[in-house]
Design a protein around this motif. Structure first.
Motif, PDB file in Angstrom:
ATOM      1  N   ASP A   1       0.888  -1.104   0.033  1.00 18.56           N
ATOM      2  CA  ASP A   1      -0.055   0.000   0.125  1.00 18.56           C
ATOM      3  C   ASP A   1       0.789   1.199   0.008  1.00 18.56           C
ATOM      4  O   ASP A   1       0.589   2.351  -0.552  1.00 18.56           O
ATOM      5  CB  ASP A   1      -0.988   0.104   1.387  1.00 18.56           C
ATOM      6  CG  ASP A   1      -2.044  -1.125   1.076  1.00 18.56           C
ATOM      7  OD1 ASP A   1      -2.272  -1.483   0.060  1.00 18.56           O
ATOM      8  OD2 ASP A   1      -2.917  -1.367   2.131  1.00 18.56           O
ATOM      9  N   ARG A   2       1.876   1.175   0.713  1.00 13.67           N
ATOM     10  CA  ARG A   2       2.885   2.180   0.705  1.00 13.67           C
ATOM     11  C   ARG A   2       3.430   2.381  -0.404  1.00 13.67           C
ATOM     12  O   ARG A   2       3.550   3.654  -1.045  1.00 13.67           O
ATOM     13  CB  ARG A   2       4.005   2.068   1.713  1.00 13.67           C
ATOM     14  CG  ARG A   2       4.954   3.110   2.413  1.00 13.67           C
ATOM     15  CD  ARG A   2       5.910   2.881   3.205  1.00 13.67           C
ATOM     16  NE  ARG A   2       6.625   1.684   3.177  1.00 13.67           N
ATOM     17  CZ  ARG A   2       6.553   0.669   3.540  1.00 13.67           C
ATOM     18  NH1 ARG A   2       5.609   0.276   4.739  1.00 13.67           N
ATOM     19  NH2 ARG A   2       7.423  -0.433   3.687  1.00 13.67           N
ATOM     20  N   PHE A   3       3.960   1.719  -1.258  1.00 11.28           N
ATOM     21  CA  PHE A   3       4.459   1.542  -2.436  1.00 11.28           C
ATOM     22  C   PHE A   3       3.631   2.345  -3.600  1.00 11.28           C
ATOM     23  O   PHE A   3       4.103   2.881  -4.131  1.00 11.28           O
ATOM     24  CB  PHE A   3       4.815   0.142  -3.084  1.00 11.28           C
ATOM     25  CG  PHE A   3       6.367  -0.038  -2.366  1.00 11.28           C
ATOM     26  CD1 PHE A   3       7.261  -0.507  -3.483  1.00 11.28           C
ATOM     27  CD2 PHE A   3       6.713  -0.483  -1.374  1.00 11.28           C
ATOM     28  CE1 PHE A   3       8.471  -0.847  -3.187  1.00 11.28           C
ATOM     29  CE2 PHE A   3       7.907  -0.716  -0.845  1.00 11.28           C
ATOM     30  CZ  PHE A   3       8.986  -1.004  -1.840  1.00 11.28           C
ATOM     31  N   ARG A   4       2.449   1.919  -3.426  1.00 15.73           N
ATOM     32  CA  ARG A   4       1.239   2.663  -4.322  1.00 15.73           C
ATOM     33  C   ARG A   4       1.111   3.696  -4.120  1.00 15.73           C
ATOM     34  O   ARG A   4       0.606   4.838  -4.977  1.00 15.73           O
ATOM     35  CB  ARG A   4      -0.017   1.709  -4.376  1.00 15.73           C
ATOM     36  CG  ARG A   4       0.088   0.167  -4.826  1.00 15.73           C
ATOM     37  CD  ARG A   4      -1.208  -0.596  -4.538  1.00 15.73           C
ATOM     38  NE  ARG A   4      -1.168  -1.913  -5.098  1.00 15.73           N
ATOM     39  CZ  ARG A   4      -1.371  -2.057  -6.562  1.00 15.73           C
ATOM     40  NH1 ARG A   4      -1.671  -1.268  -7.561  1.00 15.73           N
ATOM     41  NH2 ARG A   4      -1.283  -3.518  -6.774  1.00 15.73           N
ATOM     42  N   LYS A   5       1.075   4.309  -2.899  1.00 10.57           N
ATOM     43  CA  LYS A   5       0.782   5.633  -2.458  1.00 10.57           C
ATOM     44  C   LYS A   5       2.094   6.591  -2.946  1.00 10.57           C
ATOM     45  O   LYS A   5       1.754   7.713  -3.699  1.00 10.57           O
ATOM     46  CB  LYS A   5       1.078   5.934  -0.951  1.00 10.57           C
ATOM     47  CG  LYS A   5      -0.328   5.629  -0.491  1.00 10.57           C
ATOM     48  CD  LYS A   5      -0.425   5.979   1.134  1.00 10.57           C
ATOM     49  CE  LYS A   5      -1.614   5.322   1.721  1.00 10.57           C
ATOM     50  NZ  LYS A   5      -1.530   5.652   3.050  1.00 10.57           N
ATOM     51  N   VAL A   6       3.186   6.030  -3.209  1.00 10.20           N
ATOM     52  CA  VAL A   6       4.262   6.685  -3.664  1.00 10.20           C
ATOM     53  C   VAL A   6       4.270   6.849  -5.069  1.00 10.20           C
ATOM     54  O   VAL A   6       4.472   7.928  -5.684  1.00 10.20           O
ATOM     55  CB  VAL A   6       5.660   6.011  -3.252  1.00 10.20           C
ATOM     56  CG1 VAL A   6       6.956   6.695  -4.188  1.00 10.20           C
ATOM     57  CG2 VAL A   6       5.819   6.161  -1.897  1.00 10.20           C
TER      58      VAL A   6
END
Length: 394
Positions: free
Chosen positions: A148-153
């Motif tokens: 989820d964090r990767f996608r936000k970036v």
């Protein structure tokens, strides 16, 4: 799980400081966050010719490039270990009008930029052999929180700069982007190869007299995740020395991510250039490149010089990292699995220059020597150029 917790705390801290800093007025200011540096150096040079706002360069601890400061440009370390400079960096990010990054930066998951702010991803490779981002096979082993964090970036990237349609498709898959996110202006740092650099070649030849009247081989492998310290150099240096030292010298360029204390057994044949020399400078003086899964061939192909792909661990690397296409069809040169095969290729000069040219056209489609200028004009509009105060010799 512990790593996820530490990252969550870091991002919460970043978000808190960022939101406080956003209470300040937005300024006419462009911020660059630099990990690799070369694309940023050329982009800044082009920007300074027509931009009268402030330019802030935030260098993370891995960035080795020197950026000159002047009345318009300031450089700060971007390091959480230096609280004063780190908070100052967050302030600049929260109050600017454009942000350029050249790598994956996790802090972007915690930045809610003003609506008029553009975030531009310069990336650090002109092409891609191995998969990354959402296409990386290792994504299956990450936690949901990490993914989820990767996608936000990735969602923060308003524009991604590419040098070809081929790379545009790769970015779309890797970052879940659409065509409107792609900026086809070419890779800024490739402008270097369209300039006269005879003085650079001369200085390197004088610095390394071992290269005089010799063919120069550059060995520049990528890193392996499990060999970031004391890497196992699979090239048989003794065999290379015995077969080639009469007519060749070998430049050894280990990846910047690798830390090692290499002890040179053949100083009259091997020159360790893992640090202290810029890679593009080394490409200029090299006659043959030996690499594996690195992104260096995309730039080296602009020089139309031969390449050998030493892929001793091809099956394992393909399984762990994944390739975009069949490796043998992607490489513009012969693939070798042993040192003896490399030596035989060098002896027979088994190179296909037409293949190298076609490879360059495929991946450097929009990189025509004016990439930096085209990039800036596409983002800031065409205005009267001012005299540049930067002259990057990347």
């Amino acid at each position: 799980m512990v790593k996820d917790f530490i990252i969550s705390v870091y991002l919460l801290m970043f978000r808190t400081f960022f939101n406080i800093a956003k209470l300040n007025p937005q300024r006419k200011k462009t911020v660059f966050v630099s990990s690799f540096g070369d694309n940023i150096l050329f982009t800044v040079e082009a920007l300074k010719k027509q931009y009268n706002g402030d330019i802030i360069i935030l260098k993370d601890e891995k960035c080795k490039y020197f950026f000159p400061e002047d009345y318009q440009t300031q450089v700060f370390p971007f390091n959480v270990k230096k609280p004063k400079e780190f908070i100052q960096s967050i302030y600049h990010l929260a109050t600017c009008e454009k942000v350029f990054v050249d790598n994956y930066f996790g802090f972007l998951a915690a930045t809610d930029f003003n609506e008029n702010v553009e975030c531009i991803q310069l990336w650090h490779a002109s092409g891609a052999v191995k998969k990354f981002g959402l296409a990386d096979p290792s994504i299956e082993h990450r936690t949901k929180k990490a993914n989820d964090r990767f996608r936000k970036v990735y969602q923060r990237f308003d524009k991604v700069v590419v040098g070809s349609d081929k790379m545009a498709e790769i970015f779309k898959q890797s970052f879940n982007l659409s065509e409107e996110n792609i900026l086809k202006t070419g890779i800024p740092r490739t402008d270097f190869f369209y300039r006269d650099h005879s003085s650079i070649v001369q200085k390197l030849k004088e610095k390394y007299p071992e290269t005089k009247n010799k063919q120069v081989i550059l060995y520049a492998p990528t890193f392996r995740d499990h060999q970031l310290t004391n890497p196992d150099i699979q090239l048989d240096l003794k065999q290379m020395y015995e077969a080639l030292h009469g007519d060749y010298v070998l430049l050894l360029r280990l990846h910047p991510a690798v830390k090692t204390n290499f002890k040179n057994p053949y100083p009259d044949f091997i020159i360790d250039v893992s640090s202290g020399e810029k890679i593009n400078h080394l490409l200029l003086v090299s006659d043959i490149l030996i690499t594996d899964y690195s992104s260096i061939p995309y730039e080296f192909s602009l020089l139309n010089k031969p390449m050998i792909f030493y892929s001793f661990d091809l099956e394992e690397y393909a399984r762990v990292r994944g390739f975009w296409d069949d490796y043998h069809t992607m490489t513009p040169g012969p693939v070798a699995y042993t040192t003896q095969e490399i030596i035989e290729i060098i002896w027979t000069q088994f190179y296909n220059y037409n293949e190298i040219e076609q490879f360059s056209k495929l991946w450097n489609q929009y990189s025509d020597g004016e990439s930096s200028k085209k990039l800036i004009q596409s983002l800031y509009g065409e205005v009267q150029e001012r005299e540049s105060v930067l002259n990057p010799q990347n």
